[in-house]
Scaffold this active site. Structure first.
Site, PDB file in Angstrom:
ATOM      1  N   CYS A  32      -1.284  -2.913   2.432  1.00 28.94           N
ATOM      2  CA  CYS A  32      -2.065  -3.484   1.332  1.00 28.94           C
ATOM      3  C   CYS A  32      -3.530  -3.490   1.751  1.00 28.94           C
ATOM      4  O   CYS A  32      -3.891  -4.110   2.761  1.00 28.94           O
ATOM      5  CB  CYS A  32      -1.600  -4.899   1.006  1.00 28.94           C
ATOM      6  SG  CYS A  32      -2.603  -5.712  -0.255  1.00 28.94           S
TER       7      CYS A  32
ATOM      8  N   GLU B 268      -6.635  12.286   6.578  1.00 28.93           N
ATOM      9  CA  GLU B 268      -5.377  12.253   7.313  1.00 28.93           C
ATOM     10  C   GLU B 268      -5.271  13.384   8.326  1.00 28.93           C
ATOM     11  O   GLU B 268      -5.722  14.497   8.081  1.00 28.93           O
ATOM     12  CB  GLU B 268      -4.205  12.356   6.334  1.00 28.93           C
ATOM     13  CG  GLU B 268      -4.144  11.227   5.336  1.00 28.93           C
ATOM     14  CD  GLU B 268      -3.344  11.609   4.108  1.00 28.93           C
ATOM     15  OE1 GLU B 268      -2.348  10.929   3.818  1.00 28.93           O
ATOM     16  OE2 GLU B 268      -3.710  12.592   3.443  1.00 28.93           O
TER      17      GLU B 268
ATOM     18  N   CYS C 215      -4.840  -7.480   1.555  1.00 29.71           N
ATOM     19  CA  CYS C 215      -4.497  -8.501   2.561  1.00 29.71           C
ATOM     20  C   CYS C 215      -4.043  -7.907   3.893  1.00 29.71           C
ATOM     21  O   CYS C 215      -3.938  -8.619   4.886  1.00 29.71           O
ATOM     22  CB  CYS C 215      -3.415  -9.436   2.018  1.00 29.71           C
ATOM     23  SG  CYS C 215      -1.761  -8.691   1.912  1.00 29.71           S
TER      24      CYS C 215
ATOM     25  N   CYS D  40       1.588  -5.285  -3.725  1.00 32.02           N
ATOM     26  CA  CYS D  40       1.865  -5.957  -2.449  1.00 32.02           C
ATOM     27  C   CYS D  40       2.876  -7.082  -2.647  1.00 32.02           C
ATOM     28  O   CYS D  40       2.707  -7.943  -3.519  1.00 32.02           O
ATOM     29  CB  CYS D  40       0.568  -6.507  -1.866  1.00 32.02           C
ATOM     30  SG  CYS D  40       0.797  -7.336  -0.277  1.00 32.02           S
TER      31      CYS D  40
ATOM     32  N   CYS E 279       0.826 -10.576  -1.277  1.00 25.38           N
ATOM     33  CA  CYS E 279      -0.256 -11.231  -2.026  1.00 25.38           C
ATOM     34  C   CYS E 279      -0.259 -10.899  -3.507  1.00 25.38           C
ATOM     35  O   CYS E 279      -1.030 -11.480  -4.276  1.00 25.38           O
ATOM     36  CB  CYS E 279      -1.614 -10.893  -1.418  1.00 25.38           C
ATOM     37  SG  CYS E 279      -2.147  -9.179  -1.696  1.00 25.38           S
TER      38      CYS E 279
ATOM     39  N   ASP F 116      -2.416   5.864  -4.772  1.00 21.90           N
ATOM     40  CA  ASP F 116      -3.277   6.795  -4.048  1.00 21.90           C
ATOM     41  C   ASP F 116      -4.614   6.151  -3.698  1.00 21.90           C
ATOM     42  O   ASP F 116      -5.166   6.381  -2.616  1.00 21.90           O
ATOM     43  CB  ASP F 116      -3.509   8.067  -4.869  1.00 21.90           C
ATOM     44  CG  ASP F 116      -2.246   8.908  -5.008  1.00 21.90           C
ATOM     45  OD1 ASP F 116      -1.353   8.777  -4.156  1.00 21.90           O
ATOM     46  OD2 ASP F 116      -2.159   9.697  -5.965  1.00 21.90           O
TER      47      ASP F 116
ATOM     48  N   ASP G 262      -7.511  10.606   0.531  1.00 32.63           N
ATOM     49  CA  ASP G 262      -6.046  10.649   0.541  1.00 32.63           C
ATOM     50  C   ASP G 262      -5.577  11.874  -0.236  1.00 32.63           C
ATOM     51  O   ASP G 262      -6.026  12.119  -1.360  1.00 32.63           O
ATOM     52  CB  ASP G 262      -5.473   9.386  -0.110  1.00 32.63           C
ATOM     53  CG  ASP G 262      -3.950   9.435  -0.208  1.00 32.63           C
ATOM     54  OD1 ASP G 262      -3.294   9.441   0.848  1.00 32.63           O
ATOM     55  OD2 ASP G 262      -3.423   9.488  -1.340  1.00 32.63           O
TER      56      ASP G 262
END
Length: 425
Positions: free
Chosen positions: A369, A321, A372, A388, A391, A398, A222
């Site tokens: 997330c 990416e 989850c 999140c 959850c 990052d 990332d």
């Protein structure tokens, strides 16, 4: 075994006769390429008109007696007779390939006819580079076939010119491996950057895939603002961060220095002012050169670290990416640092050790997330924090994005989750 092709830049040591020769060839190939583009366009227009009238496309040999490439070669003799036939042929081939690739866009009016600039590069074939020799730790020589027999006679020299190459520690390894046969020289280019000429040497080698590298093990990367790069894995909870402070502090120093030089330029002495605007801007151009060198060196270092971490964790795949899909918010930052260049360097170094590189759409990877799978803007609490709303999972933002990027088939997983959440509303 995987064939890897890479490019390394080597400065050609200044020699007045060599530099004058390179300048003349640069000028000639500029004219050759533009003539080739012009003639290719003319033939295309003629072919279209012929097809409209007679329902078929004409054959080059039936109309002009020879193929288009041969016809172009005859028409550039005026300004190409002194340079080697390999340089001429490759220049024409390069121009025709470019025209062929752009032809549909030209026809649709999306782009104009390609036009080469006067200071562009010119090709040098692999077979035209011979006798690479190491002189000492910082100097190598190589013979380049640049002139025709007629051109050599006119200049009172030989068709092959021996030039000296300046090198550094890392570059020495590459040239030594070419000399011992581990690496192979490929078709390359000679370019002029500011006042210096460089051999943009392309070389290839066979990279062996390490037996411990598994395609099922994925390294996710990332790119961000606080952290220049965050590394995560789908087979391990380990995480690595390359801080953005180095880039940010360097940018701040350079910007401050640039502003100072601009202010000084207004009040410089007659010695600088008397030679015009170009002289006054010379210190700023040197500064730009330092920026380019820093970016290049830093990206090489970052790329090496990222690939080393992937190897350490037995990853046969690196996912990162697709920057062609970056958001407007990220665009300004990403453009201010050469992330495309960083990705290119990562790809090159990854291929060299047998790692596959895949691109994933960055959309929603920062909002999903990784625990989850729930996707929501509210999950990203700040630039640094992720929590999140479904959850309660909390972690570095990052790192969360990097884990998502490291997930195989993440694009389809995100699409399925979005559809599921949409149905639930």
């Amino acid at each position: 075994m995987t064939k890897v092709t890479q490019i390394m830049r080597f400065e050609i040591s200044f020699d007045r006769e060599i530099y004058n020769l390179l300048s003349d060839i640069q000028y000639a190939t500029w004219r050759i390429k533009n003539k080739a583009i012009s003639m290719a366009y003319d033939w295309q227009q003629y072919s279209f008109s012929f097809n409209e009238r007679f329902g078929s496309y004409p054959k080059e040999k039936e109309v002009i007696g020879v193929g288009l490439k041969s016809d172009i070669t005859k028409n550039v003799v005026e300004f190409s007779r002194n340079i080697g036939s390999a340089v001429i042929d490759e220049s024409i081939r390069e121009a025709l390939t470019k025209f062929k690739n752009d032809k549909n866009k030209i026809v649709r009016g999306e782009i104009s006819i390609p036009n080469y600039k006067r200071g562009g590069s010119f090709p040098i074939r692999a077979q035209s580079m011979k006798e690479l020799t190491r002189i000492n730790t910082s100097k190598y020589t190589i013979k380049l076939s640049l002139l025709s027999k007629e051109g050599a006679k006119e200049r009172n020299t030989t068709t092959q010119q021996q030039v000296s190459l300046k090198t550094g520690r890392g570059a020495n390894v590459i040239l030594d491996r070419i000399i011992d046969g581990t690496y192979k020289m490929c078709d390359s280019n000679i370019s002029k950057i500011k006042t210096k000429y460089y051999l943009m040497l392309t070389y290839s080698f066979e990279a062996e895939s390490k037996p411990t590298l598994l395609k099922s093990n994925v390294c996710g990367l990332d790119l961000g603002v606080i952290n220049a790069a965050t590394i995560a894995f789908n087979n391990d909870r380990a995480r690595y961060f390359i801080g953005g402070s180095e880039i940010q502090s360097f940018r701040a120093r350079i910007e401050a220095r640039r502003n100072a030089l601009l202010r000084q330029g207004k009040y410089c002495g007659e010695g600088r002012k008397g030679h015009g605007r170009e002289t006054r801007l010379k210190p700023i151009e040197k500064l730009q050169g330092k920026v380019a060198n820093f970016k290049d060196t830093t990206n090489h270092r970052y790329a090496r670290y990222i690939v080393d971490m992937a190897v350490k964790h037995n990853c046969g795949v690196i996912q990162m990416e697709d920057l062609s899909e970056i958001t407007k918010d990220a665009e300004r930052f990403l453009k201010s640092w050469t992330y495309y260049d960083l990705q290119t360097k990562i790809t090159q170094k990854a291929k060299a050790v047998g790692i596959e590189v895949r691109k994933v759409a960055p959309r929603y990877t920062s909002q999903r997330c990784s625990c989850c799978g729930y996707i929501a803007k509210e999950n990203r609490k700040s630039q640094a924090e992720f929590k999140c709303v479904a959850c309660g999972y909390k972690t570095n933002a990052d790192y969360n994005a990097a884990v998502n990027i490291a997930t195989p088939n993440i694009d389809s997983i995100i699409s399925q989750e979005l559809a599921k959440q949409s149905e639930a509303k």
